[in-house]
Design a protein around this motif. Structure first.
Motif, PDB file in Angstrom:
ATOM      1  N   ARG A 246      51.690  48.608  35.724  1.00  0.00           N
ATOM      2  CA  ARG A 246      50.273  48.451  35.660  1.00  0.00           C
ATOM      3  C   ARG A 246      49.370  49.266  36.403  1.00  0.00           C
ATOM      4  NH1 ARG A 246      48.001  43.889  33.821  1.00  0.00           N
ATOM      5  NH2 ARG A 246      46.057  44.119  35.183  1.00  0.00           N
ATOM      6  N   ALA A 247      50.003  49.670  37.542  1.00  0.00           N
ATOM      7  CA  ALA A 247      49.410  50.617  38.167  1.00  0.00           C
ATOM      8  C   ALA A 247      49.261  52.064  37.732  1.00  0.00           C
ATOM      9  CB  ALA A 247      49.959  50.949  39.786  1.00  0.00           C
ATOM     10  N   ALA A 248      50.680  52.354  36.925  1.00  0.00           N
ATOM     11  CA  ALA A 248      50.606  53.781  36.216  1.00  0.00           C
ATOM     12  C   ALA A 248      49.585  53.749  34.793  1.00  0.00           C
ATOM     13  CB  ALA A 248      52.032  53.932  35.540  1.00  0.00           C
ATOM     14  N   ARG A 249      49.175  52.490  34.559  1.00  0.00           N
ATOM     15  CA  ARG A 249      48.472  52.443  33.328  1.00  0.00           C
ATOM     16  C   ARG A 249      46.970  52.304  33.776  1.00  0.00           C
ATOM     17  NH1 ARG A 249      49.679  47.787  30.280  1.00  0.00           N
ATOM     18  NH2 ARG A 249      51.237  46.972  32.011  1.00  0.00           N
ATOM     19  N   PHE A 250      46.737  51.790  34.894  1.00  0.00           N
ATOM     20  CA  PHE A 250      45.264  51.257  35.304  1.00  0.00           C
ATOM     21  C   PHE A 250      44.606  51.779  36.385  1.00  0.00           C
ATOM     22  CE2 PHE A 250      47.052  47.360  32.773  1.00  0.00           C
ATOM     23  CZ  PHE A 250      46.328  47.508  31.800  1.00  0.00           C
ATOM     24  N   ALA A 251      45.287  52.537  37.388  1.00  0.00           N
ATOM     25  CA  ALA A 251      45.026  53.195  38.539  1.00  0.00           C
ATOM     26  C   ALA A 251      43.781  54.136  37.998  1.00  0.00           C
ATOM     27  CB  ALA A 251      46.124  53.803  39.118  1.00  0.00           C
ATOM     28  N   SER A 252      42.855  54.277  39.217  1.00  0.00           N
ATOM     29  CA  SER A 252      41.820  55.088  38.914  1.00  0.00           C
ATOM     30  C   SER A 252      42.200  56.627  39.290  1.00  0.00           C
ATOM     31  CB  SER A 252      40.563  54.593  39.969  1.00  0.00           C
ATOM     32  OG  SER A 252      40.950  54.722  41.120  1.00  0.00           O
ATOM     33  N   ALA A 253      41.125  57.505  38.888  1.00  0.00           N
ATOM     34  CA  ALA A 253      41.649  58.875  39.317  1.00  0.00           C
ATOM     35  C   ALA A 253      41.741  59.097  40.912  1.00  0.00           C
ATOM     36  CB  ALA A 253      40.351  59.796  38.836  1.00  0.00           C
ATOM     37  N   ASP A 254      40.740  58.287  41.553  1.00  0.00           N
ATOM     38  CA  ASP A 254      40.805  58.377  43.036  1.00  0.00           C
ATOM     39  C   ASP A 254      42.068  57.750  43.468  1.00  0.00           C
ATOM     40  OD1 ASP A 254      39.505  58.873  45.558  1.00  0.00           O
ATOM     41  OD2 ASP A 254      39.821  56.707  45.691  1.00  0.00           O
ATOM     42  N   GLN A 255      42.557  56.798  42.872  1.00  0.00           N
ATOM     43  CA  GLN A 255      43.912  56.141  43.331  1.00  0.00           C
ATOM     44  C   GLN A 255      45.027  57.018  43.063  1.00  0.00           C
ATOM     45  OE1 GLN A 255      43.285  52.479  41.261  1.00  0.00           O
ATOM     46  NE2 GLN A 255      42.763  51.229  43.131  1.00  0.00           N
ATOM     47  N   ARG A 256      45.010  57.771  41.975  1.00  0.00           N
ATOM     48  CA  ARG A 256      46.168  58.621  41.562  1.00  0.00           C
ATOM     49  C   ARG A 256      46.406  59.723  42.677  1.00  0.00           C
ATOM     50  NH1 ARG A 256      48.102  56.935  36.838  1.00  0.00           N
ATOM     51  NH2 ARG A 256      46.328  55.621  35.389  1.00  0.00           N
ATOM     52  N   ALA A 257      44.938  60.332  43.034  1.00  0.00           N
ATOM     53  CA  ALA A 257      44.919  61.293  43.726  1.00  0.00           C
ATOM     54  C   ALA A 257      45.490  60.872  45.126  1.00  0.00           C
ATOM     55  CB  ALA A 257      43.404  61.804  43.928  1.00  0.00           C
ATOM     56  N   LYS A 258      45.076  59.727  45.798  1.00  0.00           N
ATOM     57  CA  LYS A 258      45.574  59.275  46.996  1.00  0.00           C
ATOM     58  C   LYS A 258      47.135  59.133  47.164  1.00  0.00           C
ATOM     59  CE  LYS A 258      41.218  57.374  48.502  1.00  0.00           C
ATOM     60  NZ  LYS A 258      40.529  56.085  48.756  1.00  0.00           N
ATOM     61  N   MET A 259      47.519  58.630  45.962  1.00  0.00           N
ATOM     62  CA  MET A 259      49.265  58.359  45.685  1.00  0.00           C
ATOM     63  C   MET A 259      49.792  59.720  45.757  1.00  0.00           C
ATOM     64  SD  MET A 259      49.713  55.374  43.018  1.00  0.00           S
ATOM     65  CE  MET A 259      48.946  53.788  43.197  1.00  0.00           C
ATOM     66  N   ARG A 260      49.001  60.994  45.012  1.00  0.00           N
ATOM     67  CA  ARG A 260      49.895  62.235  45.415  1.00  0.00           C
ATOM     68  C   ARG A 260      49.757  62.745  46.718  1.00  0.00           C
ATOM     69  NH1 ARG A 260      50.911  64.268  40.506  1.00  0.00           N
ATOM     70  NH2 ARG A 260      49.876  63.576  38.727  1.00  0.00           N
ATOM     71  N   GLU A 261      48.725  62.321  47.450  1.00  0.00           N
ATOM     72  CA  GLU A 261      48.635  62.901  48.926  1.00  0.00           C
ATOM     73  C   GLU A 261      49.653  62.154  49.574  1.00  0.00           C
ATOM     74  OE1 GLU A 261      44.535  62.041  50.022  1.00  0.00           O
ATOM     75  OE2 GLU A 261      43.558  63.591  48.936  1.00  0.00           O
ATOM     76  N   LEU A 262      50.012  60.589  49.334  1.00  0.00           N
ATOM     77  CA  LEU A 262      50.849  60.002  50.177  1.00  0.00           C
ATOM     78  C   LEU A 262      52.318  60.647  49.777  1.00  0.00           C
ATOM     79  CD1 LEU A 262      51.415  57.629  52.154  1.00  0.00           C
ATOM     80  CD2 LEU A 262      51.239  56.039  50.146  1.00  0.00           C
ATOM     81  N   ALA A 263      52.510  61.085  48.805  1.00  0.00           N
ATOM     82  CA  ALA A 263      53.832  61.370  48.268  1.00  0.00           C
ATOM     83  C   ALA A 263      54.042  62.702  48.930  1.00  0.00           C
ATOM     84  CB  ALA A 263      53.963  61.756  46.818  1.00  0.00           C
ATOM     85  N   THR A 264      53.156  63.522  48.972  1.00  0.00           N
ATOM     86  CA  THR A 264      53.342  64.911  50.008  1.00  0.00           C
ATOM     87  C   THR A 264      53.438  64.619  51.388  1.00  0.00           C
ATOM     88  OG1 THR A 264      51.710  65.949  48.270  1.00  0.00           O
ATOM     89  CG2 THR A 264      51.995  67.014  50.361  1.00  0.00           C
TER      90      THR A 264
END
Length: 230
Positions: free
Chosen positions: A111-129
């Protein structure tokens, strides 16, 4: 059973000047929940609402409200005429908790992959980094738990279903308590945290199927890891 070494300590002497919009009950709930999850309040410890209220600089009423909430989350146990205690951590609950999480974590990730906001996706990339650049071999237990809880909370928040979010937080808290009981005996904990990188990026990329598969395997690998030392 041995408890986790080098557990982080939550400052419960902090005055409620930094509530950041939280009610006193929310504040007390958050502080006590963190301490109970990481076993800073050991299982079986009596919980005195008056003393906690004094330490937090708030009254007993919001502390009692916090205790009611934490009882519903199975983090405290209230016994009539005996008092309130930090709930016992029962390792035998691992299988049942893992069974539930193995069904719900993939759903939340998908569900997160489908419904996450652009800001949430950006923060996930930052956390992955941040995870990729961290030296997990030298990160202390407190740091490892912060990474783990941060990843899961970000996924739950992005899934778009508040009821699923609340349910998963409850079971992730219980799983974390089990982890804290044995973390000082677990081999290669850092690699378990590293598994989050692919999961976060899968969600950020909007790949629901990949995110679901990685979330399921992550839960199952956690169960295997804990069982390797019990």
């Amino acid at each position: 059973m041995a408890q986790a070494a080098s557990k982080p300590t939550v400052d419960i002497t902090a005055r409620p000047a930094d509530l950041d919009g939280l009610s006193y009950a929310d504040y007390a709930t958050n502080v006590l929940r963190d301490r109970l999850i990481i076993l800073d309040i050991p299982p079986g410890t009596p919980i005195n609402d008056e003393l906690i209220g004094k330490e937090l600089g708030i009254g007993r009423t919001p502390v009692r409200e916090a205790i009611k909430r934490l009882e519903s989350e199975h983090l405290v146990s209230v016994y009539p005429r005996r008092g309130t205690f930090a709930s016992v951590v029962d390792i035998t609950d691992l299988a049942e908790i893992a069974e539930i999480r193995a069904q719900l974590e993939p759903l939340a990730a998908s569900r997160a992959a489908r419904f996450a906001s652009a800001d949430q996706r950006a923060k996930m990339r930052e956390l992955a980094t941040s995870l990729e650049s961290a030296d997990m071999a030298t990160t202390d237990y407190a740091g490892l738990m912060r990474y783990d809880l941060g990843v899961h909370r970000s996924i739950y928040a992005a899934n778009g279903n508040k009821h699923l979010q609340e349910t998963l937080i409850t079971y992730d808290n219980l799983a974390t308590r089990i982890w804290c009981m044995v973390i000082d005996r677990l081999p290669n904990v850092g690699s378990h945290i590293d598994e989050h990188v692919g999961l976060l990026l899968g969600i950020a990329d909007g790949d629901a199927e990949k995110a679901s598969d990685l979330a399921r395997e992550h839960v199952l690998s956690f169960e295997r890891l804990v069982r390797s030392v019990i």
